[in-house]
Structure formats: C-alpha cells, structure tokens
Design an enzyme around this catalytic site. Structure first.
Site, PDB file in Angstrom:
ATOM      1  N   TYR A  68       0.832  -1.217   0.000  1.00  0.00           N
ATOM      2  CA  TYR A  68       0.000   0.000   0.000  1.00  0.00           C
ATOM      3  C   TYR A  68       0.866   1.267   0.000  1.00  0.00           C
ATOM      4  CZ  TYR A  68      -3.237   3.417   2.177  1.00  0.00           C
ATOM      5  OH  TYR A  68      -3.977   4.519   2.507  1.00  0.00           O
ATOM      6  N   ASN A 116       8.316  -9.532  -2.004  1.00  0.00           N
ATOM      7  CA  ASN A 116       8.070 -10.985  -2.102  1.00  0.00           C
ATOM      8  C   ASN A 116       6.614 -11.297  -2.434  1.00  0.00           C
ATOM      9  OD1 ASN A 116       6.683 -10.624   0.264  1.00  0.00           O
ATOM     10  ND2 ASN A 116       8.081 -11.815   1.543  1.00  0.00           N
ATOM     11  N   GLY A 153       1.906  -7.806  -0.875  1.00  0.00           N
ATOM     12  CA  GLY A 153       1.845  -6.806  -1.945  1.00  0.00           C
ATOM     13  C   GLY A 153       1.251  -7.420  -3.211  1.00  0.00           C
ATOM     14  N   THR A 162       6.525   3.003  13.320  1.00  0.00           N
ATOM     15  CA  THR A 162       5.098   3.065  13.652  1.00  0.00           C
ATOM     16  C   THR A 162       4.830   3.692  15.017  1.00  0.00           C
ATOM     17  OG1 THR A 162       3.219   1.643  14.253  1.00  0.00           O
ATOM     18  CG2 THR A 162       5.361   0.674  14.467  1.00  0.00           C
ATOM     19  N   TYR A 216       4.583  -6.659  17.234  1.00  0.00           N
ATOM     20  CA  TYR A 216       4.808  -5.844  16.028  1.00  0.00           C
ATOM     21  C   TYR A 216       5.572  -4.567  16.387  1.00  0.00           C
ATOM     22  CZ  TYR A 216       3.712  -2.374  12.471  1.00  0.00           C
ATOM     23  OH  TYR A 216       3.800  -1.365  11.549  1.00  0.00           O
ATOM     24  N   HIS A 263      -8.238  -2.327   8.677  1.00  0.00           N
ATOM     25  CA  HIS A 263      -8.242  -0.891   8.994  1.00  0.00           C
ATOM     26  C   HIS A 263      -9.620  -0.252   8.847  1.00  0.00           C
ATOM     27  CE1 HIS A 263      -3.874  -1.545   8.127  1.00  0.00           C
ATOM     28  NE2 HIS A 263      -3.890  -1.063   9.355  1.00  0.00           N
ATOM     29  N   PHE A 272     -15.458  -0.960  17.592  1.00  0.00           N
ATOM     30  CA  PHE A 272     -14.822  -1.684  18.701  1.00  0.00           C
ATOM     31  C   PHE A 272     -14.783  -0.809  19.954  1.00  0.00           C
ATOM     32  CE2 PHE A 272     -12.098  -4.043  15.326  1.00  0.00           C
ATOM     33  CZ  PHE A 272     -13.118  -4.969  15.131  1.00  0.00           C
ATOM     34  N   ASP A 307      -5.970  -1.590  22.140  1.00  0.00           N
ATOM     35  CA  ASP A 307      -6.281  -0.297  21.517  1.00  0.00           C
ATOM     36  C   ASP A 307      -6.261   0.823  22.561  1.00  0.00           C
ATOM     37  OD1 ASP A 307      -6.604  -0.577  18.799  1.00  0.00           O
ATOM     38  OD2 ASP A 307      -8.749  -1.013  18.904  1.00  0.00           O
TER      39      ASP A 307
HETATM   40  N1  UDP Z   1     -11.859   0.023  14.524  1.00  0.00           N
HETATM   41  C1  UDP Z   1     -13.201  -0.299  14.705  1.00  0.00           C
HETATM   42  N2  UDP Z   1     -13.730  -1.298  13.933  1.00  0.00           N
HETATM   43  C2  UDP Z   1     -13.007  -1.974  12.994  1.00  0.00           C
HETATM   44  C3  UDP Z   1     -11.651  -1.631  12.810  1.00  0.00           C
HETATM   45  C4  UDP Z   1     -11.108  -0.621  13.595  1.00  0.00           C
HETATM   46  O1  UDP Z   1     -13.886   0.281  15.525  1.00  0.00           O
HETATM   47  O2  UDP Z   1     -13.565  -2.881  12.347  1.00  0.00           O
HETATM   48  C5  UDP Z   1     -11.253   1.086  15.353  1.00  0.00           C
HETATM   49  C6  UDP Z   1     -10.068   0.618  16.173  1.00  0.00           C
HETATM   50  O3  UDP Z   1     -10.483   0.119  17.410  1.00  0.00           O
HETATM   51  C7  UDP Z   1      -9.252   1.905  16.298  1.00  0.00           C
HETATM   52  C8  UDP Z   1      -9.582   2.670  15.010  1.00  0.00           C
HETATM   53  O4  UDP Z   1     -10.758   2.069  14.485  1.00  0.00           O
HETATM   54  O5  UDP Z   1      -9.721   2.670  17.374  1.00  0.00           O
HETATM   55  C9  UDP Z   1      -8.469   2.571  13.986  1.00  0.00           C
HETATM   56  O6  UDP Z   1      -8.124   1.201  13.820  1.00  0.00           O
HETATM   57  P1  UDP Z   1      -7.212   0.693  12.643  1.00  0.00           P
HETATM   58  O7  UDP Z   1      -7.162  -0.804  12.739  1.00  0.00           O
HETATM   59  O8  UDP Z   1      -7.672   1.280  11.348  1.00  0.00           O
HETATM   60  O9  UDP Z   1      -5.793   1.334  12.943  1.00  0.00           O
HETATM   61  P2  UDP Z   1      -4.865   1.266  14.257  1.00  0.00           P
HETATM   62  O10 UDP Z   1      -5.230   2.477  15.058  1.00  0.00           O
HETATM   63  O11 UDP Z   1      -5.128  -0.019  14.936  1.00  0.00           O
HETATM   64  O12 UDP Z   1      -3.489   1.364  13.699  1.00  0.00           O
END
Ligand code: UDP
Length: 333
Positions: free
Chosen positions: A13, A34, A38, A118, A142, A190, A209, A291
């Site tokens: 990406y 690889n 991708g 990150t 990670y 994401h 979430f 999170d």
């Molecule tokens: N999130 C959510 N539902 C989903 C995927 C993500 O509510 O199906 C929320 C997640 O808990 C976080 C935000 O969206 O608060 C961004 O999550 P993402 O996985 O995009 O990126 P991260 O912050 O984990 O790098």
C-alpha cells in the site's frame, strides 16, 4: 539529479504510492517485494524484482547489478494480533530480514536508509499529542520489532558510516488522488477501508470496537494521515540524507496532529457515500485488545527539520480518495 532508489516492499500500500511519487520526480525506482502481502499490479512505477529479504544471494546480486543512492524499507509483517500469536514470524521477517538488508547495504557502501516505523513503538500514551521524546514501550510484538530496528539503526549510525531516518506513522489512509493506486489489504483490518467495504457491499456491516472509552463520544481517537502526505515526508527524508548530507539516525513522527473518533470517521464516510446512494450498517462491539483510547501525533519536528507540510489534511478529502478507489475495485465507479 536523478537518484536510483530501491524500495523494499514497493508492491504494498504505502510502497506503491512511494514508487509513483519518486518515479514522477525524476528518480529511477527498483522495487523488491516478495508479494506476500503486496500485489504485482500495484508495482507499476519501477522495475519489480520478486524476492525475499531472507534470500541473501538475491540481495547480493541486486546490489551488484545496481548502484543505489538510497533505500526505503517498507517490507514487514504488520498485523498486531498475528504478531502476538506468531511472534516467530515477526522476529524472523521484521528483524532478521532487515539485518540482511543492512548487511548488503554496508558491504556495498549504500549508506542512506528510510525506515518505516510506527506509532505502535510508543505503546500506551503517557501524554498527547505524542512527540519524539515520548517513551517507547510497545505493548505488542509488532511494535517491539519496529523499535528493535530503530535501536539497530542507532547503533549502526554510531558505529558505521550509515545514515537513516525512521518515520513513525500514525494511521495511514486515503489513496492516490489520481485513482491509480489504493489500499488492497487481505485481510483488511483498517477502519476506513472496512467502512467503505460495508458501503460498497463487499461486507455486510462495520463493528465499532468499544463505545466506552474516555473520549467525548466514547469511541477511540486516531490521527489519520493521507498516504501521499506520508510519501512526501519520505521523499524529503531521502533528500535530507542524499542531497543535504544529514547524518546519524533521525526519527520523526508523522500525523496531522488532529484526532478523529471512530464515530466521527463513520459520520464523514456515511456523508460521502450517501452521494452515491450507499449506506453503511453499523454494529457496536467489544473493545479490541491493545487499543489505546487516543493516539495523536505531534509532527512539528518533521515540519521544522524536513520542511514537511501535509496537504491532504482534512478527513473528507482522505475519505473521498479512498472511496474513489473502493468504487473502482467493486466496479461501482
Ligand atoms: N476500529 C473499529 N472497527 C473496525 C476496525 C477498527 O472500531 O472494524 C477502530 C479501532 O479500534 C481503532 C480505530 O478504528 O480505534 C483505527 O483502527 P485501525 O485498525 O484502522 O488502525 P490502528 O489504530 O489499529 O493502527
């Protein structure tokens, strides 16, 4: 001056957008990927060499064939959950793969590296927004692997003639404004692409979430940064090493410095997709493990030292670009 740049992970990406930006600004781009996550069709701005960082013979041949001015390293496994259940994969690919790359760079005196790091290296925020002085205490494997590489790069800068810039991304999102490239993760995890897939009919619904976080609307807050703005920071970082001859191991946080809650993101996406008569079914679920409530970058250092300025820094533009890509993927455009 035309530079020859190796993009490791250039079919992914971020790497594919990076290749386009560099190729369009008079650089020669070679892509090593690889193709584990991708895609060949995304690697359209440079010669693609399919191979793995574990293959030291391939690396040696590659560096014998080309004289690189710099390397941008995106190749890594990046799923937080998987990193906890299969740490061996993460240490092997993210650490030992990187060591192989560093070895061949040192042998061939290629001394400029941009490394994809990150916000996950910071762990649970102790204050917000997060600047470069914030303690780094990752809470998943990670993030640990990325922090380990940051430390390796510091040691290499101290011991060898080797310069690097680590860029810590907050939430990369959006797509090529010209509609040629975009996000194609499989599985997709994401937030923005998942909501858009719910809008396009690729999936039934999106689950929020957690609605019980200590934020105004109870949902998590993140700093969403457009992929092209991320890439422009890499281009400036590369320029600072190659042309301005900055040295050492430099580190910058990359975000817009503005937080949006999951609910705010949903509101923006729903307004954009409504223009195409699409709707999003939203469910509420449990919190996802690991999170933090709020993750927002303080990116002033990158702005001051690299001269970086994000230009697609409003969420609606980010969502519009990502929606245009999603519509193309689903033949809705
Ligand atoms: N999130 C959510 N539902 C989903 C995927 C993500 O509510 O199906 C929320 C997640 O808990 C976080 C935000 O969206 O608060 C961004 O999550 P993402 O996985 O995009 O990126 P991260 O912050 O984990 O790098």
């Amino acid at each position: 001056m035309k530079n020859k740049i190796l993009i490791v992970g250039g079919a992914g990406y971020i790497g594919s957008h990076m290749a386009k930006m560099l190729a369009n600004t008079n650089n020669e781009v070679i892509i090593l990927d690889n193709l584990s996550t991708g895609f060949r069709h995304l690697a359209k701005y440079g010669e693609l060499i399919v191979g793995d960082l574990a293959d030291t013979h391939l690396l040696e041949n590659l560096f014998n064939t080309h004289s690189f001015d710099g390397v941008i390293h995106f190749a890594a496994n990046s799923l937080v959950g998987e990193s906890m259940t299969n740490p061996a994969k993460y240490y092997r690919n993210n650490i030992s793969g990187t060591l192989n790359l560093l070895d061949v760079m040192l042998r061939h005196k290629v001394k400029n590296l941009i490394f994809s790091s990150t916000a996950a290296t910071f762990g649970e925020p102790e204050y917000s927004p997060i600047d470069e002085n914030h303690p780094q205490k990752p809470i998943n494997t990670y993030g640990t692997t990325k922090l380990m590489v940051e430390k390796i790069l510091q040691d290499y800068a101290d011991a060898y003639d080797f310069n690097s810039v680590c860029l810590r991304y907050f939430n990369a999102c959006g797509a090529d404004p010209e509609g040629e490239l975009g996000e194609c993760h499989d599985p997709e995890t994401h937030l923005i692409p998942l909501i858009l897939q719910a809008a396009s009919g690729k999936r039934e619904a999106i689950t929020v979430f957690g609605r019980d976080y200590p934020t105004d609307d109870g949902t998590c807050i993140r700093d969403y940064i457009h992929i092209n703005d991320l890439c422009s920071a890499h281009a400036l970082a590369l320029d600072s090493l190659i042309n301005q001859q900055k040295s050492g191991a430099l580190r910058y946080n990359l975000g817009n410095g503005a937080g949006f809650s999951v609910q705010q993101v949903l509101d923006v996406v729903q307004a954009v997709v409504a223009e195409d008569n699409c709707t999003v079914q939203v469910l509420s679920g449990e919190r996802r493990a690991g999170d933090p409530a709020v993750l927002v970058a303080d990116a002033q250092k990158a702005q001051k030292e690299l001269g970086w300025q994000p230009i697609f820094n409003d969420l609606e533009t980010i969502v519009r670009h990502a929606w245009a890509w999603e519509k193309q993927l689903r033949n809705l455009a």
